[in-house]
Write a protein that holds these residues in place. Sequence first.
Motif, mmCIF file in Angstrom:
data_model
loop_
_atom_site.group_PDB
_atom_site.id
_atom_site.type_symbol
_atom_site.label_atom_id
_atom_site.label_comp_id
_atom_site.label_asym_id
_atom_site.label_seq_id
_atom_site.Cartn_x
_atom_site.Cartn_y
_atom_site.Cartn_z
ATOM 1 N N GLN A 30 0.809 -1.218 0.000
ATOM 2 C CA GLN A 30 0.000 0.000 0.000
ATOM 3 C C GLN A 30 0.850 1.281 0.000
ATOM 4 N N PHE A 31 2.187 1.111 -0.087
ATOM 5 C CA PHE A 31 3.061 2.278 -0.041
ATOM 6 C C PHE A 31 4.179 2.135 -1.065
ATOM 7 N N ARG A 32 4.799 3.238 -1.372
ATOM 8 C CA ARG A 32 5.929 3.243 -2.286
ATOM 9 C C ARG A 32 6.991 4.232 -1.801
ATOM 10 N N LEU A 33 8.166 4.099 -2.394
ATOM 11 C CA LEU A 33 9.307 4.934 -2.017
ATOM 12 C C LEU A 33 9.560 5.990 -3.081
ATOM 13 N N LEU A 34 9.938 7.189 -2.616
ATOM 14 C CA LEU A 34 10.317 8.261 -3.524
ATOM 15 C C LEU A 34 11.839 8.387 -3.553
ATOM 16 N N GLU A 35 12.342 8.742 -4.730
ATOM 17 C CA GLU A 35 13.785 8.908 -4.890
ATOM 18 C C GLU A 35 14.210 10.298 -4.414
ATOM 19 N N ILE A 36 15.359 10.343 -3.745
ATOM 20 C CA ILE A 36 15.932 11.622 -3.309
ATOM 21 C C ILE A 36 16.910 12.090 -4.375
ATOM 22 N N PRO A 37 16.688 13.266 -4.947
ATOM 23 C CA PRO A 37 17.569 13.731 -6.023
ATOM 24 C C PRO A 37 18.870 14.338 -5.486
ATOM 25 N N TYR A 38 19.864 14.400 -6.366
ATOM 26 C CA TYR A 38 21.127 15.092 -6.092
ATOM 27 C C TYR A 38 21.783 14.600 -4.784
ATOM 28 N N ILE A 39 21.959 13.305 -4.728
ATOM 29 C CA ILE A 39 22.556 12.686 -3.533
ATOM 30 C C ILE A 39 23.951 13.250 -3.259
ATOM 31 N N GLY A 40 24.739 13.449 -4.308
ATOM 32 C CA GLY A 40 26.102 13.959 -4.128
ATOM 33 C C GLY A 40 26.136 15.302 -3.435
ATOM 34 N N ALA A 41 25.193 16.184 -3.792
ATOM 35 C CA ALA A 41 25.145 17.505 -3.158
ATOM 36 C C ALA A 41 24.784 17.382 -1.675
ATOM 37 N N LEU A 42 23.862 16.462 -1.383
ATOM 38 C CA LEU A 42 23.432 16.277 0.005
ATOM 39 C C LEU A 42 24.571 15.738 0.871
ATOM 40 N N THR A 43 25.289 14.743 0.387
ATOM 41 C CA THR A 43 26.379 14.157 1.175
ATOM 42 C C THR A 43 27.565 15.107 1.295
ATOM 43 N N ARG A 44 27.745 15.968 0.290
ATOM 44 C CA ARG A 44 28.840 16.929 0.378
ATOM 45 C C ARG A 44 28.563 17.976 1.454
ATOM 46 N N ARG A 45 27.319 18.374 1.588
ATOM 47 C CA ARG A 45 26.959 19.406 2.553
ATOM 48 C C ARG A 45 26.774 18.833 3.959
ATOM 49 N N GLU A 46 26.174 17.659 4.053
ATOM 50 C CA GLU A 46 25.925 17.021 5.360
ATOM 51 C C GLU A 46 26.897 15.860 5.523
ATOM 52 N N THR A 47 27.985 16.103 6.233
ATOM 53 C CA THR A 47 29.090 15.136 6.265
ATOM 54 C C THR A 47 28.758 13.843 6.988
ATOM 55 N N HIS A 48 27.721 13.826 7.833
ATOM 56 C CA HIS A 48 27.382 12.583 8.518
ATOM 57 C C HIS A 48 26.573 11.641 7.628
ATOM 58 N N PHE A 49 26.155 12.109 6.454
ATOM 59 C CA PHE A 49 25.493 11.251 5.471
ATOM 60 C C PHE A 49 26.518 10.690 4.492
ATOM 61 N N TYR A 50 26.231 9.507 3.974
ATOM 62 C CA TYR A 50 27.042 8.935 2.896
ATOM 63 C C TYR A 50 26.093 8.259 1.903
ATOM 64 N N PRO A 51 26.487 8.122 0.637
ATOM 65 C CA PRO A 51 25.597 7.526 -0.371
ATOM 66 C C PRO A 51 25.251 6.083 -0.034
ATOM 67 N N TYR A 52 24.035 5.712 -0.317
ATOM 68 C CA TYR A 52 23.565 4.352 -0.052
ATOM 69 C C TYR A 52 22.569 3.982 -1.154
ATOM 70 N N GLU A 53 22.519 2.728 -1.478
ATOM 71 C CA GLU A 53 21.603 2.259 -2.521
ATOM 72 C C GLU A 53 20.766 1.114 -1.978
#
Length: 464
Positions: free
Chosen positions: A219-242
């Motif tokens: 009954q639910f679906r996932l949305l994609e987060i765009p521009y992952i590289g920009a997000l991880t560059r700005r927020e250092t505690h995040f890292y790319p994940y798939e």
Amino acid sequence: MKRKVLKILIVILLISLPVILHQTYRWMTALPDRITIAAGHSEGRYYGMAEQLKSMLQEQLPIKVEILETQGSLENLKLLREGKADLGFYQPGTEFELTQREPGPKKQKRAVASDNDEICFIANLYSQVMHVIVPLDSEIISVSELKGKRIAIGLPGSGDLAASLPLLDHLQLNLNEIDPAYLTYREIEEQFGQKRLDAVFMTLGVEAPILHQLLESGQFRLLEIPYIGALTRRETHFYPYEIPAGMYSRKQRVIPERNLPTVACGALLLTRESVSDELVSVVTSQVLHQNFSRQMHLNELSAQGNTFARENQGFPMHDGADHVYNPELKPFLNSEFVEATEGMRSFIVSMLIAGYLLIHWFQKRRMKAKEHRLDRYIRQLVDIENQQMKLDGNKAEDGPALLTLLDDVTSLRQHTLKQFSAHELNEDRATDVFLEMCHALSDKINAKLLGWKIDRLGEKMKDD
């Protein structure tokens, strides 16, 4: 006698010193009777891991483990700093995000660290992955359409909220442009069922039960987060994940339909610097054990072991954990014992030095106050010298008297030499002086005797 007793006492002290140090070491590094784990919400994954860790620790150690249900990472960190928790789970970046932004009904305050008790790292447990979830029948197709929607962004003080705030900033949305909902996981399910919720931001491990309950229902679906590289560059505690395709559903509907790029951050187990090295070593060993990672479905930790567990984010590693990660670097003495006894050792060394100097001063003072063994013999020698001064050798009766004095000097010298060992004669300068005085006096008496004999010989020649 006193020296013999002192030597015996020193030997006894040296023999008992290892026992004393061993008992002191055991006392200083003894495990506590009770420890407390700050674990988050009872329905969250942190709480489940805390229960598993409690079971393993109580089975292995004679301690009681108490689990505290908290509002999340920020409260866990606060309890650690205040000394009310010994272990705590934490999402990196939570404190910064929740103290720098206005995250909810009221601004969160930073917990004040206690003096000289730093927060320390034990292990990184798993990746907490950012999910943006909407109902299957929602008109929202991408994250760009979230403006004005009612979105669950996590409870105040939680890691969910700390991750949601930078995501909103990345999407160029502020809290005034959405209808933020601060809900528990149970409330999220209820409000989705009541059509009162448009979307939810969740930052959880991919094995979290709540994710599977929502997404496996179809009954639910996932949305994609765009521009992952920009997000991880700005927020250092995040890292790319798939997120792998079909991670949550592979039956009626594949969720996600393809590998879905997103971001993730760690899930850290923290402690205080003052917590026992021995306890932290046991906790670290339990966390790294395959039984723990398998039972808690910590696939990254199970597959990568120490490499993944040591991925620290902003905290110094506790010595107890470091002993497990680097057993070859473990010191001979426990660092807690060395630090705790540093003052004691300095005090003992200072007292020994002071005691030595005091004893040395006392011995010198006693020696000065006490009559030297040669003093009596020197006085006798002076008496003999005074007697010989009254005899010039010119009278007939002087000869026998001088011979008697010469014999007295010889006897005194022989008697004195018997009182001293060869070592004492070599070390004591006073004996050299005494012997020189004896020789000088003997020479003086012999000279007078020689004059007396010459006079007697002259008188005899006149008579003849």
